[in-house]
Design an enzyme around this catalytic site. Structure first.
Site, mmCIF file in Angstrom:
data_model
loop_
_atom_site.group_PDB
_atom_site.id
_atom_site.type_symbol
_atom_site.label_atom_id
_atom_site.label_comp_id
_atom_site.label_asym_id
_atom_site.label_seq_id
_atom_site.Cartn_x
_atom_site.Cartn_y
_atom_site.Cartn_z
ATOM 1 N N HIS A 87 0.837 -1.200 0.000
ATOM 2 C CA HIS A 87 0.000 0.000 0.000
ATOM 3 C C HIS A 87 0.867 1.243 0.000
ATOM 4 C CE1 HIS A 87 -3.235 -2.612 2.097
ATOM 5 N NE2 HIS A 87 -3.713 -2.294 0.912
ATOM 6 N N CYS A 132 -2.575 0.456 9.876
ATOM 7 C CA CYS A 132 -3.526 -0.540 9.377
ATOM 8 C C CYS A 132 -4.526 -1.001 10.424
ATOM 9 C CB CYS A 132 -2.799 -1.790 8.890
ATOM 10 S SG CYS A 132 -1.553 -1.522 7.639
#
Length: 410
Positions: free
Chosen positions: A319, A404
């Site tokens: 990501h 996250c």
């Protein structure tokens, strides 16, 4: 009535008042001027009562515009500029017709075929000014009033809520794409998650648990399922098929917080881990989990909220926020070997470790970082920040990081 609903009602009410008032005064002025000109052309003197007659004629239409405008606003007419344009025309025409009907009824007029014909013809005659004024005012003045009140003046004071999700029993089966798979100790992961949640709580954040999803291995990485922009949450559409079901629980939790919900629709894909907000700039990673259509949809959703989306190539990490995050002052930090193009960012500061790229901003002076990046922690501390350290090594084995594991609502 929660604060979000109450705020929207007040914003809708005042926006409807603004639209009706503009239409009313515009119509009164037009009717008075036209009547005066016609009298003058016929050689008659304009009488003072002309203005009074114009007011009496228009007040019912203005009232109908207010009621219909309020209903339209409460149904979401001001949530999108293009929706407000269409809604404005519909409200203007229907409101004018309804107001004229009420005027006829209160004056004892019989609604014959001729009366109906005259009423419809009034839309291109005496009532032309009022409905055009309303149609223009709705997506301009009405929209501006609604946005200013709902998202600025009446917006709630800063809040600090973190949505978290307990690790699934099958956490070790989580997806791995850019690193070698390592054995995950579930018991240790549970302890690390507890410590992570405790660190948020100790820093003054209210932690709210999203309903557990024991068969969804990656569900602990809740950040990927939604992105919050003030009072609006965008429900993502994860790029990995196995993660699509995770959004259901997150959506329920966000709705319970009173946030307005939007969503990324097929064929768009977008993971929350690919979205980095720095002020009113939103950097979005275009990589393996987020596609171009997802970026286009997000851009359309957040532009009315005052955000600018900047797409960033991501080819060396899972990501965007695996590679970079931002300090409270807006400086973007990242581990250069996995950053495709650091020049995209206005201010970029390299850190010495891969696990040192991620920071959770706890407040203007404090950040949360992984304890597995001592060199990066020392660098951030040397910049004058207080660093709260947490051990999340079991989650790092699954390409996770401190960002996250939560969705922050500020």
């Amino acid at each position: 009535m929660n604060s979000s609903v109450g705020r929207r009602f007040v914003a809708s009410l005042l926006a409807a008042v603004a639209v009706a008032a503009i239409a009313f005064f515009a119509a009164v002025a037009v009717i008075a001027i036209i009547t005066g000109v016609l009298l003058w052309l016929n050689g008659s003197a304009a009488e003072p009562k002309i203005l009074g007659n114009a007011v009496q004629y228009t007040e019912y239409i203005a009232l109908a515009l207010f009621v219909l405008g309020l209903i339209a606003a409460l149904l979401g007419a001001f949530e999108r500029r293009w929706v407000s344009i269409i809604s404005g025309v519909v409200v203007a025409v229907i409101g004018t017709i309804v107001g004229t009907l009420v005027l006829y009824a209160t004056n004892g007029a019989t609604l014959t075929g001729t009366a109906w014909q005259q009423m419809w013809l009034s839309l291109i005659g005496v009532n032309l000014g009022v409905w055009i004024a309303a149609a223009i005012a709705f997506p301009t003045a009405g929209y501006a009033v609604y946005v200013a009140l709902d998202r600025r003046v009446l917006a709630p004071a800063a809040r600090k809520i973190a949505l978290v999700r307990i690790p699934a029993a099958n956490l070790a089966d989580g997806l791995v794409t850019h690193i070698e798979r390592e054995a995950v100790d579930n018991e240790r992961a549970d302890k690390q998650w507890d410590d992570y949640v405790a660190a948020l709580s100790d820093a003054g954040w209210q932690t709210v648990e999203v309903a557990s999803a024991d068969k969804l291995a990656d569900s602990v990485f809740v950040e990927d399922t939604a992105i919050v922009f003030g009072d609006t949450a965008v429900i993502s559409r994860p790029g990995a098929d196995s993660r699509r079901a995770e959004t259901v629980g997150t959506e329920a939790a966000l709705r319970a917080q009173g946030l307005r919900l939007e969503r990324i629709e097929e064929p768009g894909t977008l993971d929350g881990g690919d979205v980095l907000k720095v002020g009113d700039t939103v950097y979005v990673g275009r990589g393996g989990r987020t596609n171009a259509e997802g970026i286009r949809q997000l851009r359309a959703l957040v532009a009315p909220l005052g955000y600018t989306v900047v797409a960033v190539p991501v080819t060396k990490a899972l990501h965007l926020k695996t590679a970079v995050t931002a300090l409270p002052d807006g400086t973007v930090i990242g581990y250069e070997p996995i950053v495709d193009e650091p020049r995209i960012f206005e201010r970029f500061l390299p850190v010495p470790e891969a696990h040192g790229t991620a920071v959770v901003v706890l407040d203007d002076e404090t950040v949360l970082m992984s304890s597995s990046a001592p060199g990066s922690i020392a660098l951030v501390e040397d910049l004058g920040y207080t660093v709260v350290q947490v051990d999340i090594s079991e989650f790092e084995k699954l390409e996770g990081c401190v960002t996250c594991l939560s969705i922050r609502i500020r």
